[in-house]
Scaffold this motif. Structure first.
Motif, PDB file in Angstrom:
ATOM      1  N   TRP A  22       0.829  -1.205   0.000  1.00 32.50           N
ATOM      2  CA  TRP A  22       0.000   0.000   0.000  1.00 32.50           C
ATOM      3  C   TRP A  22       0.867   1.259   0.000  1.00 32.50           C
ATOM      4  O   TRP A  22       0.658   2.164  -0.804  1.00 32.50           O
ATOM      5  N   ALA A  82      -0.608   4.538  -1.896  1.00 34.32           N
ATOM      6  CA  ALA A  82      -0.963   5.634  -0.981  1.00 34.32           C
ATOM      7  C   ALA A  82      -0.937   6.989  -1.677  1.00 34.32           C
ATOM      8  O   ALA A  82       0.029   7.330  -2.352  1.00 34.32           O
ATOM      9  N   THR A  83      -2.006   7.730  -1.491  1.00 32.96           N
ATOM     10  CA  THR A  83      -2.038   9.095  -2.018  1.00 32.96           C
ATOM     11  C   THR A  83      -1.209   9.993  -1.099  1.00 32.96           C
ATOM     12  O   THR A  83      -0.872   9.616   0.029  1.00 32.96           O
ATOM     13  N   ASP A  99      -4.307  14.261  -3.914  1.00 34.71           N
ATOM     14  CA  ASP A  99      -4.827  13.046  -4.544  1.00 34.71           C
ATOM     15  C   ASP A  99      -3.799  12.304  -5.384  1.00 34.71           C
ATOM     16  O   ASP A  99      -4.085  11.229  -5.910  1.00 34.71           O
ATOM     17  N   GLU A 102      -3.017  10.519   2.166  1.00 34.18           N
ATOM     18  CA  GLU A 102      -2.940   9.360   3.053  1.00 34.18           C
ATOM     19  C   GLU A 102      -1.558   9.229   3.686  1.00 34.18           C
ATOM     20  O   GLU A 102      -1.439   9.024   4.900  1.00 34.18           O
ATOM     21  N   ASP A 110      -1.136   0.978   9.532  1.00 34.59           N
ATOM     22  CA  ASP A 110      -0.687   2.367   9.411  1.00 34.59           C
ATOM     23  C   ASP A 110       0.692   2.581  10.024  1.00 34.59           C
ATOM     24  O   ASP A 110       1.531   3.293   9.466  1.00 34.59           O
ATOM     25  N   GLY A 161      -0.917  12.096   6.042  1.00 32.79           N
ATOM     26  CA  GLY A 161      -1.775  11.970   7.215  1.00 32.79           C
ATOM     27  C   GLY A 161      -1.210  11.051   8.280  1.00 32.79           C
ATOM     28  O   GLY A 161      -1.472  11.247   9.474  1.00 32.79           O
ATOM     29  N   LEU A 162      -0.423  10.059   7.869  1.00 31.81           N
ATOM     30  CA  LEU A 162       0.191   9.159   8.847  1.00 31.81           C
ATOM     31  C   LEU A 162       1.115   9.908   9.798  1.00 31.81           C
ATOM     32  O   LEU A 162       1.266   9.542  10.958  1.00 31.81           O
ATOM     33  N   TRP A 185       2.033   9.552  -3.613  1.00 29.16           N
ATOM     34  CA  TRP A 185       3.054  10.316  -2.893  1.00 29.16           C
ATOM     35  C   TRP A 185       4.444  10.194  -3.495  1.00 29.16           C
ATOM     36  O   TRP A 185       5.285  11.051  -3.278  1.00 29.16           O
TER      37      TRP A 185
END
Length: 105
Positions: free
Chosen positions: A32, A37-38, A98, A41, A60, A44-45, A101
């Motif tokens: 992922w 992963a965008t 969006d 996302e 996560d 955000g981690l 990454w």
């Protein structure tokens, strides 16, 4: 690459005794983080409120470690500080939430 990582992890005492479920979570988190992963996302981690960090899922936490290790290696390869890489990725991801990454930026 994935096989090399798993071979290294299995050589460590803790991972050598890890169950199949643990290794599946590690594999899924890597897949992922490194392919799906965008920016929102991934970023955000690292923006989790420390008071809520204990509530992060295993997936996560492991994904965050893969991203952290990648960014440390990226900084070393570029000969820049980890902070400079965080600023670079952070700016890109803030303006392209969006996007993947690891998209070219």
């Amino acid at each position: 690459m994935k096989r090399v990582l798993l071979a290294v992890l299995l050589a460590l005492p803790g991972f050598a005794s890890a169950g199949v479920e643990t290794l599946q979570v590690v594999d899924q988190a890597e897949e992922w983080a490194m392919t799906k992963a965008t920016c929102a996302e991934a970023r955000g981690l690292f923006l989790v409120d420390p008071a809520k960090a204990a509530d992060m899922t295993e997936h996560d936490v492991i994904a965050m470690q893969f991203i952290f290790a990648y960014m440390r290696g990226y900084a070393a390869a570029k000969g820049v500080s980890y902070g400079a890489v965080l600023a670079e990725f952070g700016a890109f991801c803030e303006s392209h939430p969006d996007s993947f990454w690891l998209a070219d930026h």
